[in-house]
Design a protein around this motif. Sequence first.
Motif, mmCIF file in Angstrom:
data_model
loop_
_atom_site.group_PDB
_atom_site.id
_atom_site.type_symbol
_atom_site.label_atom_id
_atom_site.label_comp_id
_atom_site.label_asym_id
_atom_site.label_seq_id
_atom_site.Cartn_x
_atom_site.Cartn_y
_atom_site.Cartn_z
ATOM 1 N N GLU A 27 1.243 -14.151 5.281
ATOM 2 C CA GLU A 27 1.993 -14.494 4.147
ATOM 3 C C GLU A 27 0.939 -14.087 2.939
ATOM 4 O O GLU A 27 1.045 -15.091 1.897
ATOM 5 C CB GLU A 27 2.670 -15.873 4.227
ATOM 6 N N ILE A 28 0.369 -13.114 2.780
ATOM 7 C CA ILE A 28 -0.530 -12.681 1.738
ATOM 8 C C ILE A 28 0.429 -11.640 1.015
ATOM 9 O O ILE A 28 0.526 -10.471 1.332
ATOM 10 C CB ILE A 28 -1.808 -12.299 2.173
ATOM 11 N N PRO A 29 0.676 -12.012 -0.324
ATOM 12 C CA PRO A 29 1.426 -10.750 -1.200
ATOM 13 C C PRO A 29 0.402 -9.703 -1.739
ATOM 14 O O PRO A 29 -0.659 -10.180 -2.200
ATOM 15 C CB PRO A 29 1.917 -11.649 -2.415
ATOM 16 N N LEU A 30 0.746 -8.725 -1.416
ATOM 17 C CA LEU A 30 -0.176 -7.426 -1.387
ATOM 18 C C LEU A 30 0.652 -6.360 -2.288
ATOM 19 O O LEU A 30 1.870 -6.108 -2.124
ATOM 20 C CB LEU A 30 -0.720 -6.876 -0.366
ATOM 21 N N TYR A 31 -0.575 -5.937 -3.196
ATOM 22 C CA TYR A 31 0.112 -4.519 -3.435
ATOM 23 C C TYR A 31 -0.704 -3.441 -2.827
ATOM 24 O O TYR A 31 -2.033 -3.600 -2.657
ATOM 25 C CB TYR A 31 -0.501 -4.350 -4.970
ATOM 26 N N ILE A 32 -0.160 -2.510 -2.146
ATOM 27 C CA ILE A 32 -0.943 -1.570 -1.265
ATOM 28 C C ILE A 32 -0.566 -0.153 -1.853
ATOM 29 O O ILE A 32 0.733 0.346 -1.791
ATOM 30 C CB ILE A 32 -0.490 -1.759 0.149
ATOM 31 N N GLY A 33 -1.633 0.629 -2.088
ATOM 32 C CA GLY A 33 -1.557 2.178 -2.582
ATOM 33 C C GLY A 33 -2.332 2.758 -1.718
ATOM 34 O O GLY A 33 -3.469 2.416 -1.424
ATOM 35 N N CYS A 34 -1.632 3.861 -1.320
ATOM 36 C CA CYS A 34 -2.453 4.812 -0.278
ATOM 37 C C CYS A 34 -2.535 6.325 -1.036
ATOM 38 O O CYS A 34 -1.578 6.562 -1.583
ATOM 39 C CB CYS A 34 -1.420 4.950 0.856
ATOM 40 N N GLY A 35 -3.245 6.877 -0.706
ATOM 41 C CA GLY A 35 -3.574 8.222 -1.015
ATOM 42 C C GLY A 35 -4.033 9.222 0.032
ATOM 43 O O GLY A 35 -4.514 8.841 0.744
ATOM 44 N N TYR A 36 -3.614 10.580 0.008
ATOM 45 C CA TYR A 36 -4.006 11.479 0.928
ATOM 46 C C TYR A 36 -4.621 12.689 0.128
ATOM 47 O O TYR A 36 -3.713 13.058 -0.668
ATOM 48 C CB TYR A 36 -2.956 11.817 1.911
ATOM 49 N N GLY A 37 -5.767 12.963 0.010
ATOM 50 C CA GLY A 37 -6.489 14.220 -0.586
ATOM 51 C C GLY A 37 -7.843 14.478 -0.477
ATOM 52 O O GLY A 37 -8.261 13.797 0.593
ATOM 53 N N THR A 38 -8.373 15.379 -0.805
ATOM 54 C CA THR A 38 -9.792 15.615 -0.720
ATOM 55 C C THR A 38 -10.778 14.714 -1.134
ATOM 56 O O THR A 38 -10.228 13.834 -2.139
ATOM 57 C CB THR A 38 -9.966 17.048 -1.447
ATOM 58 N N LEU A 39 -11.860 14.626 -0.780
ATOM 59 C CA LEU A 39 -13.017 13.925 -1.317
ATOM 60 C C LEU A 39 -14.185 14.683 -2.167
ATOM 61 O O LEU A 39 -14.516 16.051 -1.483
ATOM 62 C CB LEU A 39 -13.557 13.109 -0.522
ATOM 63 N N GLU A 40 -14.460 14.370 -3.135
ATOM 64 C CA GLU A 40 -15.852 15.198 -3.693
ATOM 65 C C GLU A 40 -16.952 14.540 -3.571
ATOM 66 O O GLU A 40 -18.135 15.190 -3.010
ATOM 67 C CB GLU A 40 -15.488 15.145 -5.097
ATOM 68 N N LYS A 41 -17.080 13.212 -3.145
ATOM 69 C CA LYS A 41 -18.380 12.556 -2.870
ATOM 70 C C LYS A 41 -18.282 11.850 -1.490
ATOM 71 O O LYS A 41 -17.216 10.798 -1.656
ATOM 72 C CB LYS A 41 -19.194 11.704 -3.874
ATOM 73 N N ILE A 42 -18.539 12.285 -0.470
ATOM 74 C CA ILE A 42 -18.261 11.384 0.873
ATOM 75 C C ILE A 42 -19.604 10.542 1.307
ATOM 76 O O ILE A 42 -20.613 11.267 1.368
ATOM 77 C CB ILE A 42 -18.025 12.621 2.045
ATOM 78 N N THR A 43 -19.577 9.259 1.241
ATOM 79 C CA THR A 43 -20.337 8.332 1.476
ATOM 80 C C THR A 43 -19.777 6.957 2.140
ATOM 81 O O THR A 43 -18.347 6.909 1.877
ATOM 82 C CB THR A 43 -21.163 7.972 0.277
#
Length: 238
Positions: free
Chosen positions: A82-98
């Motif tokens: 019962e934790i109220p969340l805002y969840i944003g998801c994204g699908y795309g490229t990455l410029e800096k992978i770490t």
Amino acid sequence: MEKQKYFTIRADIKNSSKNKKYEELNDLVGKTNQTLSKIINNNKAIISFKVRFGDEIFAVYDNLHDGIEAYQILLYHALSMEIPLYIGCGYGTLEKITNDEHLINGESIWFATDAIESIKDILGKYNEKLNIKTDVRIKFNISSDNKKNRNVQNIFYVISDKIAKRTEQQHRAVNLIKENKQLENYQLYDILEGNINYQNTDKEKEEKRIKFTKYLQRAEYYFVNDLIKTLIYLIKGE
């Protein structure tokens, strides 16, 4: 050749700066990662779920399927706790992978950020608010063009809504079948009921198989799986 794309999840507790629910964030991350470790190889994550900046949950996966799986588990635990969340998801490229959650960068991160910021600003739209009691709001962006996001978001919402409506036992049944692909449904029913029987008759096996299958049907497990396949096809054409 098209660049590889990644799935980013950002989540904030509603009014976290006011409520200071940092302990809840850590508990949510711990439970989510623990469940995921039984379902998918967490090494595939560029960044497994972490608390970032003290009040934000953050994860990056290197493929769409695992990212959606991770999102489902986060949503499941957020609802059960019962934790109220805002969840944003994204699908795309990455410029800096770490694996440093503060340094990783690219359009996947930006899309998730745009998604979460937009649902903080807009209240009550049908394809953003999931659960009145828990008040979970979601959005999934694959582009900076909202028209391209619309169909993806609608399917993503339906998937999430089906998950939000599951009972605790239905959630457990779904997680059990994901965690134990080598077991038969009658064995999963025994685990679900906490009554292991190593000497089931054929009749008992069939009765238990039917009962466990009913849990999955009521959870709309197979329908949700089909929706996920449709979503992936819509995004990737595969």
